[in-house]
Design an enzyme around this catalytic site. Structure first.
Site, PDB file in Angstrom:
ATOM      1  N   GLU A  87      41.161  20.465  52.488  1.00  0.00           N
ATOM      2  CA  GLU A  87      41.776  21.128  51.334  1.00  0.00           C
ATOM      3  C   GLU A  87      42.986  21.898  51.800  1.00  0.00           C
ATOM      4  O   GLU A  87      43.131  22.199  52.987  1.00  0.00           O
ATOM      5  CB  GLU A  87      40.772  22.094  50.688  1.00  0.00           C
ATOM      6  CG  GLU A  87      39.798  21.396  49.759  1.00  0.00           C
ATOM      7  CD  GLU A  87      38.799  22.341  49.116  1.00  0.00           C
ATOM      8  OE1 GLU A  87      38.805  23.543  49.437  1.00  0.00           O
ATOM      9  OE2 GLU A  87      38.002  21.861  48.303  1.00  0.00           O
ATOM     10  N   ARG A 137      47.737  27.803  45.905  1.00  0.00           N
ATOM     11  CA  ARG A 137      47.345  28.085  44.525  1.00  0.00           C
ATOM     12  C   ARG A 137      48.222  29.114  43.837  1.00  0.00           C
ATOM     13  O   ARG A 137      48.630  28.934  42.697  1.00  0.00           O
ATOM     14  CB  ARG A 137      45.924  28.660  44.519  1.00  0.00           C
ATOM     15  CG  ARG A 137      44.903  27.629  44.342  1.00  0.00           C
ATOM     16  CD  ARG A 137      43.533  28.200  44.260  1.00  0.00           C
ATOM     17  NE  ARG A 137      42.635  27.057  44.445  1.00  0.00           N
ATOM     18  CZ  ARG A 137      41.345  27.136  44.633  1.00  0.00           C
ATOM     19  NH1 ARG A 137      40.757  28.312  44.659  1.00  0.00           N
ATOM     20  NH2 ARG A 137      40.611  26.061  44.791  1.00  0.00           N
ATOM     21  N   HIS A 147      43.393  30.207  39.405  1.00  0.00           N
ATOM     22  CA  HIS A 147      43.476  28.770  39.660  1.00  0.00           C
ATOM     23  C   HIS A 147      44.625  28.241  38.799  1.00  0.00           C
ATOM     24  O   HIS A 147      44.720  28.585  37.623  1.00  0.00           O
ATOM     25  CB  HIS A 147      42.166  28.078  39.291  1.00  0.00           C
ATOM     26  CG  HIS A 147      42.030  26.736  39.917  1.00  0.00           C
ATOM     27  ND1 HIS A 147      42.746  25.651  39.485  1.00  0.00           N
ATOM     28  CD2 HIS A 147      41.305  26.310  40.973  1.00  0.00           C
ATOM     29  CE1 HIS A 147      42.445  24.610  40.239  1.00  0.00           C
ATOM     30  NE2 HIS A 147      41.570  24.982  41.154  1.00  0.00           N
ATOM     31  N   HIS A 195      40.102  33.109  38.522  1.00  0.00           N
ATOM     32  CA  HIS A 195      39.148  32.217  39.188  1.00  0.00           C
ATOM     33  C   HIS A 195      38.241  32.939  40.179  1.00  0.00           C
ATOM     34  O   HIS A 195      37.047  32.680  40.238  1.00  0.00           O
ATOM     35  CB  HIS A 195      39.947  31.123  39.898  1.00  0.00           C
ATOM     36  CG  HIS A 195      39.109  30.048  40.503  1.00  0.00           C
ATOM     37  ND1 HIS A 195      38.151  29.360  39.784  1.00  0.00           N
ATOM     38  CD2 HIS A 195      39.077  29.529  41.769  1.00  0.00           C
ATOM     39  CE1 HIS A 195      37.575  28.465  40.575  1.00  0.00           C
ATOM     40  NE2 HIS A 195      38.112  28.558  41.784  1.00  0.00           N
ATOM     41  N   ARG A 222      41.917  34.163  48.957  1.00  0.00           N
ATOM     42  CA  ARG A 222      40.772  33.431  49.500  1.00  0.00           C
ATOM     43  C   ARG A 222      41.178  32.027  49.921  1.00  0.00           C
ATOM     44  O   ARG A 222      41.893  31.327  49.202  1.00  0.00           O
ATOM     45  CB  ARG A 222      39.697  33.321  48.412  1.00  0.00           C
ATOM     46  CG  ARG A 222      38.527  32.453  48.797  1.00  0.00           C
ATOM     47  CD  ARG A 222      37.622  32.242  47.606  1.00  0.00           C
ATOM     48  NE  ARG A 222      38.261  31.426  46.603  1.00  0.00           N
ATOM     49  CZ  ARG A 222      37.698  30.370  46.003  1.00  0.00           C
ATOM     50  NH1 ARG A 222      36.467  30.015  46.324  1.00  0.00           N
ATOM     51  NH2 ARG A 222      38.328  29.680  45.088  1.00  0.00           N
TER      52      ARG A 222
END
Ligand SMILES: Cc1cc2nc3c(=O)[nH]c(=O)nc-3n(C[C@H](O)[C@H](O)[C@H](O)COP(=O)(O)OP(=O)(O)OC[C@H]3O[C@@H](n4cnc5c(N)ncnc54)[C@H](O)[C@@H]3O)c2cc1C
Length: 505
Positions: A113, A279, A229, A337, A372
């Protein structure tokens, strides 16, 4: 009469159940949840996966380095190191509980990712990792029938004796108050997404644990860091739901692009990584499109029929909205998110009040810093949760609690129409003014509005805790004047007054 326990866990997501299972040696354990144990909260919704350095060439130190990089080095380094080292053992534990991670030719499949330097994301059922992990944690709970369940119960207040936390006052589904006492109380109450108008989080994620801890006098940390998000499925015009289906990044990884209503891609002009930028960068670019009066869509048409098998959750969510992503653009909005901040805890998950602990998204271990790293949150919830449970079990049964201080808080009032209105108003203010792009002026305005709402709400009304947590987040955001990670402060007054995603519905 209060019920006596050795350990009370408030919350039955991945974090709460991991504490309870880790504490297998203790006989008197209570788990409290707002809904059915293990089925409410965000954990069941986690799609992407769980990170662990278990692949060839990878190492916990690489995992830690990526986590620190994503967190802009505001992370607590020891907490990060501990988590990265604990991760392979967490995977072994989950496998021992029966979690069916995806495999290829008998080996665990490892996905890569954004911002992870190695393939290290384990998935289950493609995009159903949280559901599979929770299935196994719930099954493991059935093998510990002595754990007492308090389902459909709302924790309203922490009970104290002197300066120590010694229990919880609950309201059960019949509206009765029930007091549980124990020398160890764990808050595993999840995130805060529901404080915002648009979120990927379920209804339980309203920051109630943060309110409970704050009202008891516990320290909080990093509240200003809220991750958005970039892509959730836009609501229909008549849809007042705050929880929106997440449109996974993997879709963009597989070639889907972001376009506005003219069909123009815009991410190329924003970042060299285009749609695969971090993000927060993508979320801000989407916000900027709205501010310019555009609407934003995912264009996944080039994937054609393969969408159905490769992204079944996305395909079904589109179908439910009468959208065929094989031939149509799919409207998207960013959504609140994940909360990096929360109840401040040390490396042993201990909060600043004796007897109080916090784990999972409600806690701030410092692992995530200012942002994060994807797939680290399920890991953190399980690793810190299980370790806390084991440590408490090693201490053995505790002395009964003799008495508690009289409760200070007013009895909770039933949800009124006024509460619902205030709650919706607070969500809209958080979305417009305390969201993806913040300005000092709008933060100050938002704070004033929260103060007014707080003064107008009756003590004990359900919306009061929500407004309190909103206020605490805004105060933290005002204190941090520079942009870092998920906290982005634009210092001009020219940001469009409200880039409302209603426009894309
Ligand atoms: C759509 C979505 C996708 C995600 N994908 C991923 C992913 O791929 N990988 C990843 O690592 N993370 C992911 N996350 C984040 C991750 O799911 C959460 O951070 C994690 O599950 C939080 O676990 P938790 O146990 O702390 O809280 P939760 O699972 O949210 O559980 C909270 C519990 O607390 C209870 N509770 C709350 N308040 C009270 C109260 N006052 N009284 C009684 N009970 C209360 C609730 O009922 C619930 O049982 C995703 C999140 C969402 C929403």
């Amino acid at each position: 009469m209060a019920e006596q326990f050795d350990l009370i866990v408030v919350g039955s997501g991945a974090a709460g159940l991991s504490v309870a299972l880790g504490a297998g040696g203790l006989l008197r354990v209570a788990v409290v949840s707002r809904g059915v144990l293990g089925l409410d909260g965000a954990s069941c919704w986690a799609q992407g996966g769980i990170a662990a350095a278990v692949g060839p060439g990878d190492s916990p130190s690489q995992h830690a380095a990526d986590t620190l990089h994503a967190g802009h080095r505001l992370n607590h380094k020891s907490a990060v190191r501990w988590l990265a080292e604990a991760a392979p053992d967490v995977i072994r534990w989950l496998l021992s509980l029966g979690v069916q991670f995806d495999t290829h030719q008998g080996r665990l499949t490892l996905g890569r990712e954004a911002a992870h330097s190695f393939p290290r994301i384990l998935h289950a059922g493609g995009d159903a990792t949280g559901a599979e992990v929770m299935r196994c944690l719930r099954e493991a709970m059935t093998r510990q029938p002595w754990i007492e369940r308090y389902e459909f119960c709302e924790a309203q207040e922490l009970l104290k004796r002197g300066g120590n936390v010694v229990g919880v006052a609950l309201r059960n589904r019949r509206g009765e108050t029930v007091r549980l006492v124990a020398p160890n109380v764990v808050l595993a109450t999840g995130g805060i997404g529901q404080l915002y108008r648009y979120t990927t989080n379920p209804i339980e994620a309203d920051g109630s644990g943060i309110a409970l801890a704050h009202l008891a006098g516990a320290e909080l940390a990093d509240l200003e860091f809220v991750q958005f998000h970039p892509t959730a499925l836009a609501p229909r015009a008549d849809d007042s739901n705050t929880q929106l289906p997440l449109v996974t990044e993997a879709l963009r990884g597989a070639g889907a692009t972001l376009v506005n209503e003219t069909g123009s891609r815009f991410m190329g002009a924003v970042s060299g990584q285009a749609e695969l930028a971090p993000r927060d960068v993508v979320a801000r670019a989407v916000w900027d499109q709205w501010a310019r009066g555009h609407r934003v869509f995912i264009d996944a048409r080039q994937m054609g029929d393969s969408l159905r098998s490769r992204f079944p959750s996305f395909f079904e969510a589109c179908k439910a909205r009468q959208i065929d992503p094989r031939v149509q653009f799919v409207p998207v909005v960013p959504a609140a998110h994940y909360h990096m901040g929360g109840i401040k805890v040390d490396l042993h998950s201990m909060a600043s009040l004796k007897g109080l602990y916090a784990v999972g998204e409600a806690a701030c271990t410092g692992v995530h810093g200012a942002n994060r790293l994807a797939s680290n949150s399920l890991l953190e919830a399980i690793a810190y949760g299980r370790s806390l449970g084991e440590r408490l079990a090693q201490r053995g049964p505790a002395q009964p609690i003799a008495a508690v201080d009289p409760q200070a808080q007013a009895p909770i009032r039933p949800l009124s129409t006024n509460d619902k209105l205030v709650s919706a108003r607070a969500q809209q203010i958080m979305w417009n003014d305390v969201g993806i792009v913040r300005t000092p002026e709008r933060l100050t305005q938002a704070l004033q509005q929260m103060h007014v709402m707080e003064r107008r709400l009756l003590p004990g009304s359900p919306a009061l805790r929500q407004v309190l947590v909103c206020r605490l987040i805004i105060e933290a955001a005002i204190k941090r004047s520079e942009s870092i990670g998920a906290h982005y402060v634009e210092n001009t007054k020219n940001i469009a007054a409200s880039a409302s995603p209603r426009a894309v519905a």
